[in-house]
Design a protein around this motif. Structure first.
Motif, PDB file in Angstrom:
ATOM      1  N   GLN A 236      -2.903  24.665   5.787  1.00  0.00           N
ATOM      2  CA  GLN A 236      -3.524  24.228   5.087  1.00  0.00           C
ATOM      3  C   GLN A 236      -2.005  22.655   4.997  1.00  0.00           C
ATOM      4  OE1 GLN A 236      -3.972  27.570   6.643  1.00  0.00           O
ATOM      5  NE2 GLN A 236      -3.137  27.937   4.489  1.00  0.00           N
ATOM      6  N   THR A 237      -1.073  22.389   4.353  1.00  0.00           N
ATOM      7  CA  THR A 237      -0.780  21.870   3.017  1.00  0.00           C
ATOM      8  C   THR A 237      -0.307  20.883   4.864  1.00  0.00           C
ATOM      9  OG1 THR A 237       0.672  22.925   3.556  1.00  0.00           O
ATOM     10  CG2 THR A 237      -0.475  22.872   1.456  1.00  0.00           C
ATOM     11  N   TYR A 238       0.355  21.180   5.914  1.00  0.00           N
ATOM     12  CA  TYR A 238      -0.168  20.273   7.009  1.00  0.00           C
ATOM     13  C   TYR A 238      -0.895  19.295   7.259  1.00  0.00           C
ATOM     14  CZ  TYR A 238       1.691  19.112  11.843  1.00  0.00           C
ATOM     15  OH  TYR A 238       1.692  18.445  13.401  1.00  0.00           O
ATOM     16  N   PHE A 239      -2.376  19.391   7.119  1.00  0.00           N
ATOM     17  CA  PHE A 239      -3.128  18.966   6.941  1.00  0.00           C
ATOM     18  C   PHE A 239      -3.243  18.092   5.548  1.00  0.00           C
ATOM     19  CE2 PHE A 239      -3.228  21.639  10.931  1.00  0.00           C
ATOM     20  CZ  PHE A 239      -3.334  20.608  11.787  1.00  0.00           C
ATOM     21  N   ALA A 240      -3.905  18.843   4.722  1.00  0.00           N
ATOM     22  CA  ALA A 240      -4.332  18.034   3.624  1.00  0.00           C
ATOM     23  C   ALA A 240      -3.012  17.006   2.834  1.00  0.00           C
ATOM     24  CB  ALA A 240      -3.950  19.553   2.469  1.00  0.00           C
ATOM     25  N   ARG A 241      -1.989  17.234   3.009  1.00  0.00           N
ATOM     26  CA  ARG A 241      -1.045  16.560   2.259  1.00  0.00           C
ATOM     27  C   ARG A 241      -1.160  15.283   3.320  1.00  0.00           C
ATOM     28  NH1 ARG A 241       3.501  19.166  -0.179  1.00  0.00           N
ATOM     29  NH2 ARG A 241       3.463  21.325   0.594  1.00  0.00           N
TER      30      ARG A 241
END
Lengths: 326, 332
Positions: A72-77
């Motif tokens: 998730q965070t790989y993209f959201a960040r």
């Protein structure tokens, strides 16, 4: 039939070998090494992950998602509109992720996977499939504080990730894998999922595979097969009912099936015979030359030794299957 | 437990290990130190934590788990039927040793009883017996042996029950059975986890507690109240007491171990913050239901952080008691 990996790979080797990635991550947190130095460690570990897959004999590999803290965070960040919140359990696993929160309009800002894909391709003698977390799953695992409805949030993410797929198009990958495990738990959202998929794939030239795991595609498979995906991946370990689903609904002859049959979440190593029997059963519904044989999900649930053993087993099964048909 | 004050203060189980013990454990892994030398340092660290807890004024003590690495791997190491498969990542750069079930599981001998006796011998305050629950041990292990998860969980429940009975015989009046994994499959597996807990606590006369943290507690509420224990200990602080809303809708019928201290932040909370948390909770709990505790084990904090947090906790609970006595404690 192709053998392929479908996601993550353990970032550290088994003890007593030193866990370089882990040590470097600690040092980065303490400010003892730079982002650049950390990236070089990630580079090395990515090469190890690729080498393990290639040496095992896989036909198609991933970069092992060594640079992903989570899906998730790989993209959201790297997108605008998100803040990152506290830890949440990832489905029914003992893996946790930091929850993205949509605080404003979410938008694609820069290529997220492209540089990593280029690196992996440059270091792999075998074709590499980049993996992208799909808009539906990303929305489900995030918190929405901005959009009036969940549907709007999903569609905004679909448009944003469509730009990511366009950015990948320029690299002409053999296949892009889009992960959408969350839809299996929300069948009622199929119309929304269909709409999001149309937005996600609009104008995309690369072949795209839809991958699901941690459940079965009851009531969904026929709909998936009608969407413009090149392949559909199913988990036959956590979703044993996928057998009935597949046998009842059939599978279109112009699509590939991602056959997730080795348990990515348990160290128990399936026997070659066991998998051959499963392939035999599968062959009554899907022609084996359209099958991508793989683990049921990413392999980071396992210690590296066990993950490597699963990869080796995939290649052994393929060899044995070819002998049987010969 | 008549001698306990209102709002008894306690902790969830683990405390940070002192540097000399961490160093000794590293040496032990490399075979550079004798097991008995390591034991002696573990006893020393246990003594220090018992003394610290007494000085802080905590009411129900723990041994601090100086001799445990991981809450599941520790039991797996001591039980029959387990091997350690290797390290698996849980988040960020946190890894845990994940055991693998390779044969029938069972207890070879008492596991925690000697440590309980030792810790209890050092203090007049009650020390809790601390166990990891069968569902969590099963869920956080690989299973290469049992055909189903149910069979593994039930067999583990019998082993943990034997341990609980032995703790009680050794004098434990409080026994805590941690089940942080209980909501992993809230619909599919809750009944299994409850049945397992029934086996564990069957026939015990001790006051029983289960600790549940992270994850989706609302998903298993109110059925969570069917767990056969006296108290459920929960993390309230790290989500700013959001769970209180859930308990408002359906009354909480057990005692609550009220997590008022964030176990995963470096920041040391103030006594006022703790007092405020207790005040807020009294909107849904009767004062007699409330035990005051951190959200989770404190082993990932530094000793200074842990001591600072506990000092504020004890002081906040003391002020809450005082306010209640003088009639000024108003639920918010």
């Amino acid at each position: 039939m192709r053998t392929t990996h479908v996601g993550s790979y353990p970032k550290i080797p088994d003890l007593p070998a030193p866990g370089r990635w882990r040590t470097a991550a600690e040092k980065l947190q303490r400010g003892e090494i730079t982002r650049e130095e950390f990236r070089r460690v990630e580079d090395e570990v990515t090469r190890e992950a690729i080498a393990d897959q290639v040496e095992a004999g896989l036909d198609m590999v991933t970069d092992g998602q060594i640079r992903w803290e989570d899906g998730q965070t790989y993209f959201a960040r790297r997108m605008s509109g998100f803040s990152i919140n506290g830890l949440q359990r990832w489905f029914d696993t003992n893996v946790y992720y930091r929850q993205p929160v949509a605080e404003g309009p979410v938008a694609w800002r820069e290529a997220i996977t492209v540089e990593d894909y280029r690196f992996a391709r440059a270091h792999s003698p075998k074709p590499v499939r980049p993996v992208v977390t799909g808009p539906y799953t990303l929305a489900r695992l995030s918190q929405n504080r901005y959009y009036r409805s969940f549907g709007e949030f999903v569609l905004a993410l679909a448009r944003a990730l469509n730009q990511e797929l366009h950015a990948l198009d320029a690299e002409a990958p053999p296949l892009v894998q889009v992960d959408e495990p969350a839809i299996l738990h929300h069948r009622e959202d199929l119309p929304l999922f269909r709409e999001a998929t149309a937005a996600l794939l609009e104008g995309v030239r690369s072949p795209v595979a839809l991958y699901t795991y941690f459940g079965d595609a009851r009531g969904l498979l026929s709909a998936f097969a009608e969407m413009p995906f090149h392949a559909v991946g199913l988990d036959f370990v956590a979703g044993p009912r996928n057998w009935e689903v597949l046998e009842a609904e059939g599978f279109p002859a112009d699509r590939r099936l991602g056959f997730g049959i080795l348990d990515a979440r348990n160290t128990r190593l399936e026997t070659v015979d066991e998998v051959l029997r499963a392939l035999d059963r599968l062959s009554r519904v899907v022609s084996l030359d359209r099958v991508d044989l793989g683990p049921s999900a990413g392999l980071e649930f396992l210690p590296r030794r066990a993950a490597r053993a699963k990869l080796v087993r995939l290649a052994e099964v393929k060899r044995a299957a070819l002998e049987v048909t010969r | 437990m008549s001698e306990l004050p209102l709002f008894p203060t306690t902790t969830v189980g683990s405390f940070p290990k002192p540097p000399y013990l961490l160093e000794a454990r590293r040496k032990w892994l490399r075979g550079q130190i004798e097991p008995e030398a390591l034991r002696e340092l573990e006893r020393q660290a246990t003594r220090e934590w018992i003394q610290r807890q007494e000085e802080l004024g905590l009411d129900v003590l723990v041994d601090g788990e100086m001799y445990r690495g991981d809450m599941v791997a520790y039991f797996a190491d001591e039980l029959e039927g387990f091997a350690i498969a290797g390290l698996v990542r849980s988040y960020g750069n946190r890894y845990y040793p994940k055991p693998v079930v390779t044969g029938p599981v069972g207890r070879k001998r008492p596991i925690t009883v000697d440590w309980f006796r030792f810790a209890q011998s050092l203090t007049g305050k009650p020390v809790k017996g601390m166990l990891t629950g069968p569902y969590t041990i099963a869920e956080w292990s690989f299973n290469e042996y049992y055909p189903t998860r149910r069979e593994l969980v039930m067999e583990l429940a019998r082993a943990i029950h034997e341990e609980a009975v032995d703790l009680e015989r050794a004098g434990a009046r409080f026994i805590q059975i941690d089940e942080p994994a209980i909501h992993t499959r809230p619909d599919e597996d809750f009944d299994l986890a409850r049945e397992a807990m029934e086996i564990v606590t069957e026939g015990l006369s001790a006051y029983t507690i289960t600790h549940v943290c992270y994850g989706d507690v609302p998903r298993i509420y109110p059925k969570m109240l069917d767990l056969p224990v006296h108290q459920i200990d929960l993390a309230l602080k790290n989500e700013d007491f959001a769970l209180l809303e859930v308990f408002r809708k359906h009354p909480f019928t057990k005692d609550i171990g009220l997590g008022v201290i964030d176990a995963h932040s470096h920041r040391v909370e103030s006594p006022e913050e703790v007092l405020d948390g207790i005040r807020r909770s009294l909107a849904v709990f009767a004062p007699e239901q409330v035990y005051v505790s951190p959200d989770c084990g404190l082993k990932t904090r530094t000793t200074e952080e842990a001591v600072g947090k506990l000092r504020s906790m004890v002081e906040g609970a003391r002020r809450a008691r005082e306010e209640l006595r003088s009639g000024t404690l108003a639920p918010r």
